[in-house]
Design an enzyme around this catalytic site. Structure first.
Site, PDB file in Angstrom:
ATOM      1  N   ASP A  54      70.133  51.533 -57.904  1.00 39.69           N
ATOM      2  CA  ASP A  54      70.168  52.941 -58.291  1.00 39.69           C
ATOM      3  C   ASP A  54      70.535  53.794 -57.080  1.00 39.69           C
ATOM      4  O   ASP A  54      69.895  53.695 -56.030  1.00 39.69           O
ATOM      5  CB  ASP A  54      68.806  53.366 -58.845  1.00 39.69           C
ATOM      6  CG  ASP A  54      68.922  54.609 -59.725  1.00 39.69           C
ATOM      7  OD1 ASP A  54      70.026  54.871 -60.239  1.00 39.69           O
ATOM      8  OD2 ASP A  54      67.918  55.315 -59.894  1.00 39.69           O
ATOM      9  N   HIS A  87      69.937  67.252 -57.202  1.00 39.32           N
ATOM     10  CA  HIS A  87      68.719  66.524 -57.557  1.00 39.32           C
ATOM     11  C   HIS A  87      67.926  66.167 -56.295  1.00 39.32           C
ATOM     12  O   HIS A  87      66.708  66.369 -56.242  1.00 39.32           O
ATOM     13  CB  HIS A  87      69.088  65.253 -58.329  1.00 39.32           C
ATOM     14  CG  HIS A  87      67.928  64.346 -58.600  1.00 39.32           C
ATOM     15  ND1 HIS A  87      66.932  64.655 -59.502  1.00 39.32           N
ATOM     16  CD2 HIS A  87      67.588  63.138 -58.074  1.00 39.32           C
ATOM     17  CE1 HIS A  87      66.038  63.664 -59.537  1.00 39.32           C
ATOM     18  NE2 HIS A  87      66.405  62.739 -58.668  1.00 39.32           N
ATOM     19  N   ARG A 131      58.427  66.742 -50.593  1.00 43.22           N
ATOM     20  CA  ARG A 131      58.346  67.052 -49.158  1.00 43.22           C
ATOM     21  C   ARG A 131      58.813  68.492 -48.953  1.00 43.22           C
ATOM     22  O   ARG A 131      59.936  68.733 -48.496  1.00 43.22           O
ATOM     23  CB  ARG A 131      59.277  66.134 -48.341  1.00 43.22           C
ATOM     24  CG  ARG A 131      58.950  64.645 -48.352  1.00 43.22           C
ATOM     25  CD  ARG A 131      60.046  63.856 -47.641  1.00 43.22           C
ATOM     26  NE  ARG A 131      61.363  64.107 -48.225  1.00 43.22           N
ATOM     27  CZ  ARG A 131      61.839  63.505 -49.303  1.00 43.22           C
ATOM     28  NH1 ARG A 131      61.129  62.584 -49.903  1.00 43.22           N
ATOM     29  NH2 ARG A 131      63.024  63.810 -49.788  1.00 43.22           N
ATOM     30  N   ASP A 182      67.012  56.529 -66.725  1.00 40.71           N
ATOM     31  CA  ASP A 182      66.148  55.877 -65.743  1.00 40.71           C
ATOM     32  C   ASP A 182      64.758  56.519 -65.827  1.00 40.71           C
ATOM     33  O   ASP A 182      64.368  57.345 -65.004  1.00 40.71           O
ATOM     34  CB  ASP A 182      66.774  56.067 -64.345  1.00 40.71           C
ATOM     35  CG  ASP A 182      65.948  55.417 -63.249  1.00 40.71           C
ATOM     36  OD1 ASP A 182      65.215  54.457 -63.542  1.00 40.71           O
ATOM     37  OD2 ASP A 182      66.048  55.875 -62.093  1.00 40.71           O
TER      38      ASP A 182
END
Lengths: 437, 437
Positions: free
Chosen positions: B138, B145, B154, B244
């Site tokens: 992936d 994104h 973060r 996903d």
């Protein structure tokens, strides 16, 4: 519940004389599986079991039809070009074949004459991967490795807060896993020196090995069905020695935030033989968690796991340089450790991996993660031994290494010993580094 | 070099009348591949090509022996229960079969009567995975994104310094990938609330989708042989729409330092049809890098990649709740984006993945990573749309969601449009969430 049975009896000897020598890897108490064919032939690969300096060709055993019941079903499946079908049959069939082979190979067995036809000298065979590894997951179960590496990558935060709660793992690449004897070119890739403004492209300068065990899944589980810890070991077919080659400079630059990628997937090497979980029964030991550490969440706890969850599998690493080969010097041992130091057990790895419903397939492999022990000398990678490349180690012939050089052949071995039981060995996994392309 | 050929001609029409309707997914210019059999049958799965509301059964076409040369070799390989062998044949064979099918399906074709025998209505078929996906990687190619998610995980450091240099990717799990229609139980796992002292175990509370493309490798490469960017697209067989699924609360607790693991491997769902790279030629577009951003290292640069490296594949996401099904409400579109926003091209992904010598096998899959566009409304996950769960989104029937609820069916669609060319579609990928076990 004792896991010991008659196949582990130290007093068993085989009519294959080489199986009875002291300190051999393959006494009759071991009986590991591999995929073999005669060297330089175009024969089909088929399953085999090691005995002394010979192997038993399981396709031949199947043809001889000397077994019956579950053992015969098992040997038929193990005759294929991969062991996946056999591994998927489950514990009952693995045990039946092990017992049948143990009996047939014992001194005085009535099958000696017939079974002799199925022997091939190990010197005359070559190996393939023992099975099709559909998915491979690498764990991170040595707290000594995690702490040492963490302190190099994140000096202010070596062991992350989740480590003592979660058996940390990540998905690896299957396609680049090969069997002992793998050679590969030093990988190219992006790296960025700490003082550089921008990254650069070129050959890896910090190529390393990782001393691991490979753990093969046998019977799988359906998507959505978690494997309870009480049942986890029934899914584990066996173990090999595993070198998870690592490009440290690629890793440092690429791994945030989604984990190691090109630092790992250029090559990974397994030893040819799978030592079965059943063969390892005498070398099991208790698993404890330091009272100052958090105890595992309930889904990772069982009485059996506490009493016998750990495996005292000893492992070492040797480096054979080009100079050693040129001068006839024996490979230099650089470290030695044991899987008993693992912070998490195999059962905990299996249960954690499936607790969300993830499905295993027969032949899937788990890496144990680098098995570094509590002392510096037990570190399972050069990154640790050289303290991040800052201190070269000196090999037995006087050469020095901080990381691997072209021509280096890395040898890893595994074996088990326990009072009152035979010594059994895993054989070795070897791999050699070619210059970058 | 133009990639357009006679199979892309907007004026082509088919004797399969349903292929000629406006805005259909499967005009004669598309011709995507899948594995099919008749619903509720025990027939063997075999390759098929979509045309209008029908499919062409390629095993039947193979039997009819109406093609010759490369096209016949290709259709024989595509008759198998997986497309891997066909995908491994390479571009020459894929193109030959596409051209042969295009000609045979055109209005006025001499093969109409014969080929009619190979038609099955799409309403009467069921799908399998189109191929055995040996390895799945992936990527993380949407900078929108990466920035939005990074700012949630973060806040002080949303986009890491390597992002603009390295096409970030990580290995995924193959065993839990299934075809559209997959249902799965909400995963259980460890999570830790920010204010909690210790983690807890239970059902995921922040279950999400990710809007991605799946990119299938065709012809592979040998271990050690990097694929140069000029040659990368020759290895790419085609594309699907890919969900996903992600468990955000599991992910937040487990992902340091080795990346997402159980947050991802409980289920991943592909659309049944593979739209070939060749079919996508008219929807290619230039790829640029903002002049304020670093330009790629040389190994990720080519003239072709600059001129035509991007694909304008439009995609959207719809949620169909249990209440919508009960009340006959149509699914609610929640976002819409395009792969043209990708920070890295498919060729760059392929080349980067192999630059260290890593080998692809036919049927391996790359995920594009969540394809969020530049605006908030184009976000490809609920994590982004709900700003980390803080702002519920309102669906078209008035229901609200921050994350997915049991019974939600997530639908993703893909399609391409370009002036002077036909609209082609990917069909859809759907998956439904069952309650936790």
């Amino acid at each position: 519940m004792s896991l010991i049975n008659e196949t582990h009896d130290i007093n068993l000897t085989s009519w294959v004389a080489s199986a009875n020598v002291a300190n051999g890897d393959f006494p009759i108490q071991n009986l590991p599986f591999a995929e073999v064919r005669r060297k330089n032939s175009s024969e089909a690969f088929r399953g085999a079991v090691a005995i002394g300096d010979q192997v038993i060709d399981l396709a031949k055993v199947n043809q001889l039809a000397i077994f019956s019941g579950d053992a015969q079903i098992a040997v038929a499946a193990a005759s294929n070009a991969t062991l996946n079908e056999f591994m998927g049959l489950g514990q009952q069939y693995w045990s039946a074949l092990r017992l049948a082979l143990s009996k047939a190979l014992r001194e005085g067995s009535a099958e000696q004459a017939t079974l002799s036809e199925a022997l091939i000298a190990q010197a005359d065979i070559e190996f393939a991967l023992p099975c099709r590894i559909g998915d491979y997951t690498d764990f991170y179960t040595s707290i000594y490795h995690a702490t040492a590496v963490g302190s190099l990558f994140r000096p202010d935060n070596p062991l992350l807060p989740n480590y003592k709660w979660v058996p940390i793992g990540y998905h690896g690449r299957s396609s680049s896993i090969d069997v002992s004897g793998q050679t590969f070119h030093r990988p190219n890739g992006q790296t960025k020196a700490p003082d550089a403004e921008v990254p650069s492209f070129g050959p890896c300068k910090r190529l390393d090995y990782e001393l691991e065990l490979g753990i093969y899944l046998g019977k799988g589980n359906d998507l959505g069905d978690a494997i309870a810890i009480e049942n986890a070991e029934n899914h584990v077919f066996g173990f090999c020695v595993f070198n998870d080659w690592s490009a440290r400079d690629l890793q440092a630059w690429e791994y945030q935030p989604l984990g190691p990628f090109l630092a790992k997937n250029f090559a990974s090497t397994v030893s040819p033989w799978i030592v079965t979980t059943e063969a390892l029964a005498p070398y099991r030991t208790s698993w404890t968690r330091d009272e100052n550490d958090p105890q595992p969440l309930d889904y990772l706890e069982s009485t059996h796991n506490r009493e016998l969850g750990a495996f005292d599998i000893k492992m070492d690493v040797l480096i054979e340089t080009q100079k050693m080969r040129d001068e006839g010097h024996t490979p230099a041992q650089v470290s030695k450790s044991s899987f008993k130091h693992s912070y998490w057990t195999v059962a905990q790895m299996v249960t954690h991996h499936t607790v969300n419903g993830c499905n295993f397939m027969p032949g899937d492999m788990l890496g144990s993660g680098t098995q570094s022990g509590p002392t510096h000398e037990e570190a399972g990678s050069l990154l640790e031994l050289s303290r991040g490349g800052k201190e070269k180690i000196t090999l037995s012939n006087g050469e020095q290494r901080s990381f691997l050089e072209d021509g280096d052949n890395v040898v890893m071995r595994g074996w088990c010993e326990a009072d009152g039981f035979a010594r059994i060995g895993f054989g070795s996994v070897e791999g050699t580094i070619l210059p970058a392309k």
